[in-house]
Design a protein around this motif. Structure first.
Motif, PDB file in Angstrom:
ATOM      1  N   ALA A 206      75.559  21.542  47.367  1.00  0.00           N
ATOM      2  CA  ALA A 206      75.021  22.134  48.593  1.00  0.00           C
ATOM      3  C   ALA A 206      75.087  23.657  48.604  1.00  0.00           C
ATOM      4  CB  ALA A 206      75.771  21.590  49.803  1.00  0.00           C
ATOM      5  N   SER A 207      75.668  24.264  47.575  1.00  0.00           N
ATOM      6  CA  SER A 207      75.837  25.714  47.593  1.00  0.00           C
ATOM      7  C   SER A 207      75.460  26.307  46.241  1.00  0.00           C
ATOM      8  CB  SER A 207      77.280  26.060  47.943  1.00  0.00           C
ATOM      9  OG  SER A 207      78.146  25.565  46.946  1.00  0.00           O
TER      10      SER A 207
ATOM     11  N   PRO B  45      70.947  25.046  51.354  1.00  0.00           N
ATOM     12  CA  PRO B  45      71.816  25.671  50.349  1.00  0.00           C
ATOM     13  C   PRO B  45      72.289  27.046  50.827  1.00  0.00           C
ATOM     14  CG  PRO B  45      69.811  24.832  49.333  1.00  0.00           C
ATOM     15  CD  PRO B  45      69.642  24.701  50.814  1.00  0.00           C
ATOM     16  N   PHE B  46      73.530  27.355  50.544  1.00  0.00           N
ATOM     17  CA  PHE B  46      74.107  28.619  50.991  1.00  0.00           C
ATOM     18  C   PHE B  46      74.932  29.237  49.877  1.00  0.00           C
ATOM     19  CE2 PHE B  46      76.840  25.129  52.282  1.00  0.00           C
ATOM     20  CZ  PHE B  46      78.085  25.501  51.797  1.00  0.00           C
ATOM     21  N   ASP B  47      75.099  30.556  49.968  1.00  0.00           N
ATOM     22  CA  ASP B  47      75.899  31.296  48.991  1.00  0.00           C
ATOM     23  C   ASP B  47      77.374  31.111  49.322  1.00  0.00           C
ATOM     24  OD1 ASP B  47      77.103  33.071  47.255  1.00  0.00           O
ATOM     25  OD2 ASP B  47      75.756  34.734  47.705  1.00  0.00           O
TER      26      ASP B  47
ATOM     27  N   GLN C 102      79.614  26.640  58.077  1.00  0.00           N
ATOM     28  CA  GLN C 102      78.729  26.139  57.020  1.00  0.00           C
ATOM     29  C   GLN C 102      79.476  25.176  56.106  1.00  0.00           C
ATOM     30  OE1 GLN C 102      77.468  30.044  55.595  1.00  0.00           O
ATOM     31  NE2 GLN C 102      75.343  29.362  55.821  1.00  0.00           N
ATOM     32  N   LEU C 103      80.700  25.505  55.771  1.00  0.00           N
ATOM     33  CA  LEU C 103      81.474  24.651  54.873  1.00  0.00           C
ATOM     34  C   LEU C 103      81.771  23.293  55.505  1.00  0.00           C
ATOM     35  CD1 LEU C 103      83.916  27.354  53.486  1.00  0.00           C
ATOM     36  CD2 LEU C 103      82.071  26.235  52.234  1.00  0.00           C
ATOM     37  N   GLN C 104      81.974  23.261  56.807  1.00  0.00           N
ATOM     38  CA  GLN C 104      82.297  22.018  57.495  1.00  0.00           C
ATOM     39  C   GLN C 104      81.115  21.056  57.547  1.00  0.00           C
ATOM     40  OE1 GLN C 104      84.460  22.406  61.232  1.00  0.00           O
ATOM     41  NE2 GLN C 104      85.276  24.357  60.512  1.00  0.00           N
ATOM     42  N   LYS C 105      79.931  21.520  57.243  1.00  0.00           N
ATOM     43  CA  LYS C 105      78.763  20.635  57.207  1.00  0.00           C
ATOM     44  C   LYS C 105      78.775  19.716  55.998  1.00  0.00           C
ATOM     45  CE  LYS C 105      75.813  23.679  59.881  1.00  0.00           C
ATOM     46  NZ  LYS C 105      74.615  24.535  59.888  1.00  0.00           N
TER      47      LYS C 105
END
Length: 142
Positions: free
Chosen positions: A68-69, A10-12, A20-23
């Motif tokens: 995921a975020s 998980p990411f901010d 990160q977004l492309q994952k």
């Protein structure tokens, strides 16, 4: 031989980069760049629902991105000072546009500096829905 894709940590959303977004399945380099550009134009996301405003993001992809975020409890967003911003700066924000930016500058010229951000409600072009979306991004420093 075949390894399933790892689940991303998980990411901010306000700190994520395009890598990160492309994952997230369904987000390629162009969509990732579009998300980052929109976030930067806004000054940061204050609500997960703002992802639906990104052009080209499918609702299924938004759901995966939401899963995921996260957004921090008090996201630090970039604000615009209504008393000192010029028309070009205001118009660059996605929630304003050129007509509303012009109306804000004209109101400030006619009535003096804004005393509070709620004074934006006195401008006829800004409806209540827009006002609610804009408030986290504006400030009225003297």
């Amino acid at each position: 031989r075949f390894k399933p894709k790892e689940k991303p940590q998980p990411f901010d959303l306000n700190e994520a980069d395009t890598t990160q977004l492309q994952k997230i399945y369904g987000i390629g380099s162009k969509l990732a760049l579009r998300i980052v550009k929109y976030r930067d134009k806004l000054g940061g996301f204050v609500s997960i629902g703002q992802l639906h405003e990104v052009y080209g993001l499918d609702s299924v992809v938004v759901e995966k991105l939401v899963a995921a975020s996260y957004l921090s409890n008090n996201p630090a967003v970039k604000t615009i000072n209504l008393n000192s911003a010029d028309e070009k700066t205001l118009a660059a924000h996605p929630y304003f546009g050129r007509r509303i930016a012009s109306a804000i500058v004209a109101y400030r010229f006619q009535h003096g500096n804004f005393k509070s951000v709620d004074d934006l409600g006195k401008i006829p072009l800004i409806d209540k829905n827009n006002l609610g979306k804009v408030l986290p991004y504006v400030t009225v420093d003297p």
